[in-house]
Design a protein around this motif. Structure first.
Motif, PDB file in Angstrom:
ATOM      1  N   TYR A   1       0.687  -1.120  -0.151  1.00 25.23           N
ATOM      2  CA  TYR A   1      -0.077   0.096   0.103  1.00 25.23           C
ATOM      3  C   TYR A   1       0.914   1.311   0.147  1.00 25.23           C
ATOM      4  O   TYR A   1       0.750   2.285  -0.810  1.00 25.23           O
ATOM      5  CB  TYR A   1      -0.894  -0.071   1.136  1.00 25.23           C
ATOM      6  CG  TYR A   1      -1.835   1.304   1.328  1.00 25.23           C
ATOM      7  CD1 TYR A   1      -2.954   1.409   0.731  1.00 25.23           C
ATOM      8  CD2 TYR A   1      -1.390   2.579   1.894  1.00 25.23           C
ATOM      9  CE1 TYR A   1      -3.520   2.548   0.665  1.00 25.23           C
ATOM     10  CE2 TYR A   1      -1.842   3.649   1.959  1.00 25.23           C
ATOM     11  CZ  TYR A   1      -3.100   3.770   1.209  1.00 25.23           C
ATOM     12  OH  TYR A   1      -3.831   4.817   1.270  1.00 25.23           O
TER      13      TYR A   1
ATOM     14  N   ARG B   1       1.088   4.086  -3.090  1.00 24.51           N
ATOM     15  CA  ARG B   1       0.234   5.293  -2.609  1.00 24.51           C
ATOM     16  C   ARG B   1       1.084   6.383  -2.452  1.00 24.51           C
ATOM     17  O   ARG B   1       0.898   7.766  -3.125  1.00 24.51           O
ATOM     18  CB  ARG B   1      -0.472   5.238  -1.099  1.00 24.51           C
ATOM     19  CG  ARG B   1      -1.282   6.414  -0.805  1.00 24.51           C
ATOM     20  CD  ARG B   1      -2.284   6.680  -1.570  1.00 24.51           C
ATOM     21  NE  ARG B   1      -2.948   7.919  -1.198  1.00 24.51           N
ATOM     22  CZ  ARG B   1      -2.784   9.114  -1.552  1.00 24.51           C
ATOM     23  NH1 ARG B   1      -1.817   9.316  -2.302  1.00 24.51           N
ATOM     24  NH2 ARG B   1      -3.322  10.388  -1.255  1.00 24.51           N
ATOM     25  N   GLU B   2       2.325   6.208  -1.793  1.00 27.25           N
ATOM     26  CA  GLU B   2       3.540   7.312  -1.873  1.00 27.25           C
ATOM     27  C   GLU B   2       4.365   7.628  -2.987  1.00 27.25           C
ATOM     28  O   GLU B   2       4.761   8.739  -3.000  1.00 27.25           O
ATOM     29  CB  GLU B   2       4.500   6.811  -0.603  1.00 27.25           C
ATOM     30  CG  GLU B   2       5.391   8.004  -0.109  1.00 27.25           C
ATOM     31  CD  GLU B   2       4.397   9.097   0.731  1.00 27.25           C
ATOM     32  OE1 GLU B   2       4.675  10.166   0.591  1.00 27.25           O
ATOM     33  OE2 GLU B   2       3.197   8.661   1.148  1.00 27.25           O
TER      34      GLU B   2
ATOM     35  N   ARG C   1       2.821   7.483   6.341  1.00 27.18           N
ATOM     36  CA  ARG C   1       1.630   7.181   5.403  1.00 27.18           C
ATOM     37  C   ARG C   1       0.929   5.923   5.919  1.00 27.18           C
ATOM     38  O   ARG C   1      -0.303   5.902   5.879  1.00 27.18           O
ATOM     39  CB  ARG C   1       2.279   6.848   3.671  1.00 27.18           C
ATOM     40  CG  ARG C   1       1.171   6.360   3.079  1.00 27.18           C
ATOM     41  CD  ARG C   1      -0.114   7.428   2.671  1.00 27.18           C
ATOM     42  NE  ARG C   1       0.607   8.372   1.895  1.00 27.18           N
ATOM     43  CZ  ARG C   1      -0.118   9.505   1.634  1.00 27.18           C
ATOM     44  NH1 ARG C   1      -1.512   9.596   1.862  1.00 27.18           N
ATOM     45  NH2 ARG C   1       0.323  10.527   0.810  1.00 27.18           N
ATOM     46  N   TYR C   2       1.668   4.922   6.304  1.00 27.68           N
ATOM     47  CA  TYR C   2       1.044   3.886   6.861  1.00 27.68           C
ATOM     48  C   TYR C   2       0.409   4.273   8.246  1.00 27.68           C
ATOM     49  O   TYR C   2      -0.812   3.601   8.270  1.00 27.68           O
ATOM     50  CB  TYR C   2       2.316   2.752   7.204  1.00 27.68           C
ATOM     51  CG  TYR C   2       1.766   1.460   8.074  1.00 27.68           C
ATOM     52  CD1 TYR C   2       1.441   0.354   7.462  1.00 27.68           C
ATOM     53  CD2 TYR C   2       1.652   1.663   9.509  1.00 27.68           C
ATOM     54  CE1 TYR C   2       1.030  -0.691   8.175  1.00 27.68           C
ATOM     55  CE2 TYR C   2       1.262   0.561  10.323  1.00 27.68           C
ATOM     56  CZ  TYR C   2       0.914  -0.627   9.479  1.00 27.68           C
ATOM     57  OH  TYR C   2       0.330  -1.606  10.237  1.00 27.68           O
TER      58      TYR C   2
ATOM     59  N   ASP D   1      -2.936   6.530   6.975  1.00 28.03           N
ATOM     60  CA  ASP D   1      -3.952   5.758   6.001  1.00 28.03           C
ATOM     61  C   ASP D   1      -4.419   4.617   6.721  1.00 28.03           C
ATOM     62  O   ASP D   1      -5.701   4.092   6.584  1.00 28.03           O
ATOM     63  CB  ASP D   1      -3.457   5.765   4.718  1.00 28.03           C
ATOM     64  CG  ASP D   1      -3.233   6.942   3.934  1.00 28.03           C
ATOM     65  OD1 ASP D   1      -3.194   8.034   4.475  1.00 28.03           O
ATOM     66  OD2 ASP D   1      -3.135   6.946   2.789  1.00 28.03           O
TER      67      ASP D   1
ATOM     68  N   ASP E   1      -6.745   5.862   9.803  1.00 30.28           N
ATOM     69  CA  ASP E   1      -8.064   6.061   8.997  1.00 30.28           C
ATOM     70  C   ASP E   1      -8.718   4.997   8.921  1.00 30.28           C
ATOM     71  O   ASP E   1      -9.940   4.648   9.297  1.00 30.28           O
ATOM     72  CB  ASP E   1      -7.668   6.839   7.645  1.00 30.28           C
ATOM     73  CG  ASP E   1      -7.341   8.303   7.993  1.00 30.28           C
ATOM     74  OD1 ASP E   1      -7.157   8.882   9.232  1.00 30.28           O
ATOM     75  OD2 ASP E   1      -6.693   8.914   7.025  1.00 30.28           O
TER      76      ASP E   1
ATOM     77  N   ALA F   1      -5.767   7.333  -3.521  1.00 31.34           N
ATOM     78  CA  ALA F   1      -6.592   8.422  -3.022  1.00 31.34           C
ATOM     79  C   ALA F   1      -7.824   8.477  -3.203  1.00 31.34           C
ATOM     80  O   ALA F   1      -8.722   9.049  -2.243  1.00 31.34           O
ATOM     81  CB  ALA F   1      -5.549   9.677  -3.858  1.00 31.34           C
TER      82      ALA F   1
ATOM     83  N   TRP G   1      -9.796   6.164  -0.881  1.00 29.81           N
ATOM     84  CA  TRP G   1      -9.522   6.706   0.493  1.00 29.81           C
ATOM     85  C   TRP G   1     -10.443   8.050   0.776  1.00 29.81           C
ATOM     86  O   TRP G   1     -10.780   8.346   2.078  1.00 29.81           O
ATOM     87  CB  TRP G   1      -8.045   7.032   1.019  1.00 29.81           C
ATOM     88  CG  TRP G   1      -7.642   5.810   1.898  1.00 29.81           C
ATOM     89  CD1 TRP G   1      -7.206   6.269   3.216  1.00 29.81           C
ATOM     90  CD2 TRP G   1      -7.384   4.444   1.773  1.00 29.81           C
ATOM     91  NE1 TRP G   1      -7.030   5.003   3.890  1.00 29.81           N
ATOM     92  CE2 TRP G   1      -7.092   3.903   3.033  1.00 29.81           C
ATOM     93  CE3 TRP G   1      -7.690   3.696   0.665  1.00 29.81           C
ATOM     94  CZ2 TRP G   1      -6.855   2.732   3.034  1.00 29.81           C
ATOM     95  CZ3 TRP G   1      -7.365   2.250   0.820  1.00 29.81           C
ATOM     96  CH2 TRP G   1      -7.051   1.896   2.074  1.00 29.81           C
ATOM     97  N   SER G   2     -11.231   8.783  -0.170  1.00 29.79           N
ATOM     98  CA  SER G   2     -11.835   9.601   0.237  1.00 29.79           C
ATOM     99  C   SER G   2     -13.204   9.005   0.971  1.00 29.79           C
ATOM    100  O   SER G   2     -13.976   9.813   1.540  1.00 29.79           O
ATOM    101  CB  SER G   2     -12.309  10.424  -1.280  1.00 29.79           C
ATOM    102  OG  SER G   2     -13.276   9.412  -2.110  1.00 29.79           O
TER     103      SER G   2
ATOM    104  N   GLU H   1     -12.331   8.637   4.438  1.00 30.54           N
ATOM    105  CA  GLU H   1     -12.600   9.684   5.057  1.00 30.54           C
ATOM    106  C   GLU H   1     -14.030  10.357   5.330  1.00 30.54           C
ATOM    107  O   GLU H   1     -14.389  10.553   6.377  1.00 30.54           O
ATOM    108  CB  GLU H   1     -11.833  10.981   4.263  1.00 30.54           C
ATOM    109  CG  GLU H   1     -10.210  10.813   4.168  1.00 30.54           C
ATOM    110  CD  GLU H   1      -9.801  11.561   2.994  1.00 30.54           C
ATOM    111  OE1 GLU H   1     -10.456  12.265   2.353  1.00 30.54           O
ATOM    112  OE2 GLU H   1      -8.472  11.394   2.771  1.00 30.54           O
TER     113      GLU H   1
END
Length: 545
Positions: free
Chosen positions: A341, A345-346, A363-364, A367, A371, A424, A427-428, A431
């Motif tokens: 991941y 992602r990064e 980041r880990y 996210d 999250d 991204a 992950w919206s 969120e």
């Protein structure tokens, strides 16, 4: 809906332990392959190792070993690292495989029959790690002339009799192909770079070596007089030389599709739908390779995706520079899903990006641990506490609209090879689900429900149902990136995970990614268990040290 999908990575030199920067594109290709398998598309994913470089042969000689023993040991390092990262190719190809040797020699014969190769004399620079270098491809420094991609490897000045491929004969056809297939090379700025190179005028290139350390390489099948270089006893005339490593290596993509031994299989899988490569080898794959294929009467691949480099303070990663990230160490610290991941992602998949342990840890933790991991844990805990574990059905509130948009964008970005953007988008939804927890305050709704407030009880049920559904959708959609976590996530929110270890075998994922796709199924959530334990700085420092 495509009827099949064939994707490949470049094949790495089997000369050392692979770093994360080497396997970055393999992780990405594995994600894409899993996605298409889960969609129900017959998928073929090829990766492997390039084993005939001069550098490999010389290293083996220096160690007093045979080249074959040397590469066998290195290939196992690749297999071990890829297994730790849960890479599931349909074939791991080696350029020492017998069917590949046959394919490479057949391509030479076809080029000769088409009048596209001829003997000549090569004089110029040679990089043992990469091959022949034109004057425009080397750098003059205070330390001497160097290869920009391998500055620590001494260049060799060579003068030898070789066979050449008439790349110049394909100038117009390449320009026409780029014009008629504007998405042949992506991202677009990489396409423009390659088109600019073509327009400068193409030179013929060498496809053989006169001699190699330890007689290593695939025998060139044609003698200089045009006759076969194979002797009556089946051996090969050493005077004919060896097939040049890049010409040999590119051919792996058609070997993996069944060329020339399995015509029916080859007809099904070729042309490749997607070649994934690094920017340093774009010229070979987008200019040399199509011309080689056309010379043999074969089609060019449909798309070549050119990614950038993982860098450290702007420098390309390499073991010799000391900025190497060991994939085994990374999986030990982050877990397989965690490192898959954070890497994708990064690191944007369309350009260079600086990376570090600190960036990956942040980041880990942000996210995954905070999250998403926290969302699933809170959701499951509240369903167990407030609803006695009975899984509520989704209500279809505002979160349903967010999910629809997020998942549509996710699929588009993933299939457009923008994997960082795909995550991204997904992950919206995470969120939005966390915002729903904070705004709806299920704990307050539960208190009101206990006093007999029916409206609060219904709202509690609806909110938790929407949170369960959001967790299900994210866990399932993220399965190509996090194949180990996906079954655990779905299990915690009370659903089975119907796909195999490589993504095959289940129902079409797009059907499953509809909001409320499984709303009619009664069930119970599982026990809340940590999915992504938070990483503390001390533990990471210990792992690095």
């Amino acid at each position: 809906m495509v009827d099949r999908f064939y994707l490949t990575t470049s094949i790495a030199y089997a000369n050392n332990q692979p770093g994360l920067h080497t396997l970055y594109e393999v992780i990405a290709a594995d994600v894409i392959a899993r996605w298409y398998r889960m969609k129900g598309v017959p998928t073929r994913f090829l990766t492997g190792t390039d084993e005939h470089s001069i550098n490999i042969a010389q290293s083996a000689v220096d160690e007093g070993r045979t080249p074959r023993a040397f590469v066998d040991e290195k290939v196992e390092l690749f297999r071990t690292a890829e297994a730790a990262l849960r890479i599931k190719p349909d074939r791991f190809i080696r350029t020492t495989d017998p069917d590949h040797i046959r394919a490479a020699q057949e391509m030479v014969r076809r080029a000769y029959a088409n009048g596209d190769i001829y003997p000549g004399t090569y004089e110029g620079w040679y990089c043992p790690n990469e091959g022949f270098r034109n004057a425009s491809d080397v750098l003059e420094t205070a330390e001497g002339t160097i290869c920009p991609n391998h500055p620590g490897v001494p260049l060799q000045w060579l003068t030898e009799r070789n066979w050449f491929f008439r790349l110049s004969a394909y100038q117009e056809r390449l320009e026409r192909h780029f014009a008629e297939h504007p998405d042949f090379v992506e991202p677009e700025y990489r396409r423009n770079e390659m088109l600019g190179f073509i327009r400068q005028g193409l030179e013929d290139f060498s496809i053989s070596r006169e001699r190699t350390p330890g007689d290593w390489g695939i025998p060139f099948p044609i003698a200089e007089n045009g006759e076969t270089a194979q002797r009556e006893d089946g051996s090969w005339d050493p005077e004919a030389g060896k097939i040049y490593v890049w010409y040999d290596a590119l051919i792996n993509y058609i070997t993996g599709a069944g060329f020339p031994a399995a015509p029916a299989e080859f007809a099904r899988w070729w042309p490749a739908d997607l070649h994934i490569i690094g920017k340093d080898i774009a010229r070979f794959h987008t200019i040399f390779w199509p011309a080689m294929l056309w010379s043999a009467g074969l089609e060019a691949p449909r798309k070549v995706w050119v990614h950038g480099f993982m860098t450290v303070q702007g420098e390309k990663m390499s073991k010799s520079r000391g900025n190497f990230l060991d994939p085994i160490d990374m999986t030990t610290t982050f877990g397989t899903d965690g490192i898959r991941y954070v890497t994708l992602r990064e690191v944007p998949f369309d350009r260079d990006a600086d990376v570090s342990w600190d960036l990956f840890v942040r980041r880990y933790n942000a996210d995954l641990a905070n999250d998403f991991g926290n969302l699933v844990n809170r959701t499951v805990s509240m369903v167990n506490r407030y609803l006695d574990g009975e899984r509520p059905a989704p209500a279809g509130g505002s979160l349903a609209a967010v999910a629809a948009d997020a998942l549509e964008t996710y699929g588009q970005k993933l299939e457009g090879n923008l994997l960082h953007d795909a995550l991204a988008a997904l992950w919206s939804l995470v969120e939005a689900a966390n915002r729903l927890v904070d705004s709806a305050k299920p704990w307050d709704l539960n208190k009101a429900a206990k006093t007999g407030d029916e409206a609060a009880a219904k709202q509690l049920n609806d909110v938790l149902g929407d949170l369960v559904e959001a967790s299900r959708l994210v866990g399932l959609a993220a399965a190509p990136f996090m194949p180990d976590a996906a079954p655990r996530i779905l299990g915690q929110v009370g659903f089975d995970y119907p796909y195999g270890e490589d993504g095959n075998g289940g129902p079409p994922i797009l059907d499953q990614l509809r909001w409320g796709a499984r709303a009619g199924e009664a069930g119970r959530v599982g026990a809340a268990e940590p999915l992504f334990p938070r990483l503390e700085a001390e533990a990471v420092d210990s792992a690095v040290g």
